[in-house]
Each structure stands twice: as C-alpha cells, then as structure tokens.
Design an enzyme around this catalytic site. Sequence first.
Site, short mmCIF file in Angstrom:
data_model
loop_
_atom_site.label_atom_id
_atom_site.label_comp_id
_atom_site.label_asym_id
_atom_site.label_seq_id
_atom_site.Cartn_x
_atom_site.Cartn_y
_atom_site.Cartn_z
N GLU A 418 0.83 -1.21 0.00
CA GLU A 418 0.00 0.00 0.00
C GLU A 418 0.86 1.26 0.00
O GLU A 418 0.47 2.28 -0.56
CB GLU A 418 -0.97 -0.01 1.19
N HIS A 421 1.55 2.17 -3.52
CA HIS A 421 0.45 2.94 -4.13
C HIS A 421 0.51 4.39 -3.66
O HIS A 421 0.31 5.33 -4.43
CB HIS A 421 -0.90 2.36 -3.72
N HIS A 424 3.13 6.38 -5.37
CA HIS A 424 2.69 6.65 -6.74
C HIS A 424 1.76 7.87 -6.74
O HIS A 424 1.84 8.74 -7.62
CB HIS A 424 1.94 5.41 -7.26
ZN ZN Z 1 -2.68 -2.89 -4.84
#
Ligand code: ZN
Length: 632
Positions: A418, A421, A424
């Site tokens: 996570e 993410h 990102h």
């Molecule tokens: Zn994912």
Amino acid sequence: MLSFEEGILPLEDLADRLHRVWAPISHLHAVANNPQLRTAYNNCLPLLARYQTEIAQNERLYRLYQQVADRMPPGRADGAGAVLHHALRDFRLAGVNLPLKKKARFKAIVEELTQLQAEFEQNVLDSMTSQSYHETDLETLAGIPATVIEQAAENAREASKEGWLFELDQPTYMTIMTHAENRDMRFWFYRAWVTRASSDAAGDREFDNTDVMARILALRQEQARLVGYAHYAEYSLISKMADSVEEIRDFLQNLADHAHATAVKEFQTLESFAGRSLAAWDIAFWSDKLRLREYSVSDAQLRPYFPLDSVLDGLFAVIYKLYGLKAELVEDVNTWQSDVRFYSLVDASGEVIGGMFTDLFARRNKRSGAWMDDCIVRKKLEHDLQKPVAHLVCNFAPPTKTVPCLLSHDDVLTLFHESGHALHHLLTRVDYPSVSGINGVPWDAVELPSQFMENFAWEPEVVMLISSHYETGEPLPAELLEKLRASRIFQAGLQMVRQIEFSLFDLRLHAEYESASGDDILGVLDEIRAQVAVVPQPEFNRFPNSFTHIFGGGYAAGYYSYKWAEVLAADAWSAFEDQGIFNADLAALFRSKILEIGGTEKISDAFKAFRGRPPKIQPLLRQAGIHAPQPT
Ligand code: ZN
C-alpha cells in the site's frame, strides 16, 4: 475558440471540487460507517452516476475537448495532451457519438449493468449467510484453532443451539480448509463455498447467479458492439496497457507453459507427503502441514519481531534511502479515529511534497482488507500548488494493554504494498488532476509501484531495518530470516497456474461471446481447466457463480492485470537486484520514469525508458522459483 486554460481547466476544477467533497465521504463510509452515513451515501450514488453519464455523453463538451485538441501545439510536455486524449477516449467509450436512440440504449445498459453487478455480489453474500455448519460432537472439531471454536460456541448460544455453529464467511472457510482434521467437515465447507449463489447451493436457491451472469455478459457484449467494438474484451482494452486479446492470451499461455511443470511437481510432492491422492478439499490442509515441515517457520514465531512501529520506522527509512524523503509525524491533526496518524512527506530542502493518513487497525464499522485511496489530488492553483494527500488503510489486529500491534510477514508485505500505491499518488509531478498520481494510469499497470515495493520486505538488509523484537529489541535472527525467505516460493507454481486459469477464463468469456447460458460459461471453464489446471476439481464446482471480481465489476476482461503488473514489478525489481537495492541513481530513474508521470505517458514507453527494453517474464519466474521447462 477557447484555449486549454480557458476551456479545459475549469472542467478539471469542477471534477476536483466534486472529488474534494466526495472523497472524504466515501472514505468515512469505508472506515467509520454508521446507518445515517450509509443512507446519505447510498442516496448520493445514483445522483453521482447520473451526473457522470451526463458529462460523459455530453456532445458539446466533447466538441470543446476536440477543438482544443485540434489546436494544441504538438510537443507540449506538461500532460495537457494526455488530459485531452483520455477525455476524448472516454467520451467515445461512453457513446458520445451515437445517434440519440442508441445513446439512450447505451445509458440504459450502463444502468442495468450497475444494478446486475450489485445483485451478483448481493447473491453471493446472501447465499453465504443463508448457510451454516452445526456440530455437537467436539471430536469433529479436532485441529481447528481454539479462538474459532470459541466463536462458534458463541454463535450456537446466540442461536439457542447446542454445541457449535460455524458461519460460511471467508475467514472461517479458510480456517476450516487449513486446519480441520475431519475430512467430512472440510468437504461440507468446500462444497458450500464452491456452490455459492448457484442452483447447486445447499442453502437458499433464490440466490442463484446463473441468469445474472448470462445477462451481464450479454449486456457487456451489446455495450461494446454499440460503440463499434467486436466484443467487450476489445472495448475494455482500449484504456489498458495491453494492446490486444492475442497479446494477453500469448502472455498467459507463455507463463502457463513455464509454470506447468513446476506446478505438477508441487502437486506430486504434496500427494506423496500426504500419502494419498488428494481432492480439492485436502489441498490447503496438507499444504499447511507440508509448509511447516519444509520451512519450520510459523506466523507465531515471526510476529514478535515485527511490532508495527518498528516496521513503519523501517519502511520510512527505506523511502528515505530511495528518494531522500522523510516522513514526519504531524501532531494535532483532526481525524475520525484517535489512533489515526498523519505524516508529511518532506524533501531535503524541507519542502512538503504531500501528506498521508494511516488508519491501520481493524475495528467495527470498517471495511475489511487494505487499500490506498487518494484524499486530495495534486493540482496547480493560480499562485500555489494543491498538494496530494493519501489514505493508507489496513486491518491489523490492534494492540492490547500489554502487547503492541505485532505484524505477520504477510501484514508487512501488505503495508509495503500500500505504501507503493501511496508513493505513486504522492510523488506525481503532474498538475492536472485527471492524469495526476494514480489517475489515468491503466488498470493493468497500476499495481506496478505497489508490487515493486513488496520486494523490499524480503531483503535481509530491509528486514534488519524493520524487525525489532518487541521485548528484547533484537532483529529477526538470521536462521528465521533464511527460512522465511525460502518459504517465498512455496507452491508458487500451483498459485500461478490457478491465477492463469482465472485470467484465461475471464478473457475468453469476454472475447468469444456468442450466447451465454450457465452451461456455456461452465463449458468455457472446463476447456481452460483441461488446458492449464493441475489440481482436479469436482464436477459440482460452480466457481463462476461467485467470481465477484469479474461479475461484480472492476476486473471484467481485466483479471490478467494481476499477473501482468507482477511481471512489470518483478522486472523493475530485477534492475535493483543487479545494481543495488538502494542505488540512488536507479531509484531516481524509477521515480522520474514511473512514479512521477501519472497517466501522462504510455506505460509501455515509460517502462522502456526505465528498463532500457520492454518487460520480460523471466524475473517473475525466477522470483517464483520456476525454471524454464526442459525440452521434451
Ligand atoms: Zn494494490
């Protein structure tokens, strides 16, 4: 004639204003649910859906985007071109060009699909809650963990029954399949699980999904045809990284060819370990025993070394080593829950890049699972910058009065995943919300940064950073670390062929549609199983009837995305293996070519720019301990 700034930015603003209102509501609905909020939330959903369809099918807006795109000078590098490109594509996919009657039909299809997909999920849930397993003989429960037995005793008391009552929910199902020594009990749970929402379900047959599936497939096919595509798979791929059905099929087949021999060997090993031929309801049970024998490392041994705060400190140290960014805890931030924290991500010059809420403990009224969600998206303001904020949500067991929150290694992987993410979302340099952070990133590439981050949690150097025994402060002993690392490839071949089976099934259903009935759907599954499956499945298996990933929404014609992104992530990681996992230049390249670009570039080009070549499957195979098949 309006310019991009005059015509398009106000629309980006409009969408962002809505997002800033709706994101917190939808977040609270997931993590701090209550009846009032749920009612309000559900009342808003159809309004939002209608609004989105209105926008997506609005011809005047479409013409505006088209005019601005026609006059946009080539080579503008700030992502404005991508904003236009994505918007125009989505207008066309929503049927903006259709004559009125067909447009209305398209809209009706979208609405009916939304409703059918929800019905599909509801049927799965209802068919689960309509079944339970009642037992009065304690001997039958041998092997099942005490906490689960206790829960079952409480269920029985509540239902005014003798003995033990087991629900058919996922954790209970997994526990029984893994630990129950009684084979008949495992069989009962297996059968109940794989016949959920089918006409063979032992519970209430009113929850049969067979017709719902057929209707969903027919509508998706009609939807794709309306806007000029041969089938739903082709329609769905327009906004993905993969170019064609053939490319994906070859990709999956190639992986299957490599993994098959390993999977067969793993299954043989398991059967010879069990000393008998195994049915589907034996696999998890014997696998758990075999894993323990082979690697002799258990969750219980590992957890004390991974107190949450040490893992978080280590994770932040990894992020600092890679990108020179510090995560600083900010006190006095108003949150929805006392243990939620807020961190600022700060660069070397002291500038705040973005922020992150962490909400990591399981509690009532919180959705299960783990996820990253965007709270605020990066956006250029007139004189300033709207900085991105992420939500990082997990469901770890909370600390008790005497023991801190201790993570399993799986939990550690989840946290790293996570955080990938979140990076990102937070490190994006794109100023237009619709293509900033994870927005506009194709579905089959969005797991690249997250799966990439997981790799760190297997590295000895990183495990030293994140582990610290909660009583002694010792890092994970080398011997345990080695066992843990060795266990990474346990049954990787079997897992891979299973994922490939699901992916091929999903792809063929959406690419080769002729007519759909329950028999056709099962027929497709049978053919694919004959091709790639290793573990035998019983004839009564009705797996499609509860395949919510593809029938409930999101992953339709996109289940392959898991494997696709894993290949990208493993290949990206292999560059770090070669050049050093904390190689600053390489990390800077990964950041600029992958993490910062949002949806402004084609991911295949971006990957090539990072890796110097297109992605290869070998790093993933190596990671999974799968060797190239011997020529026969
Ligand atoms: Zn994912």
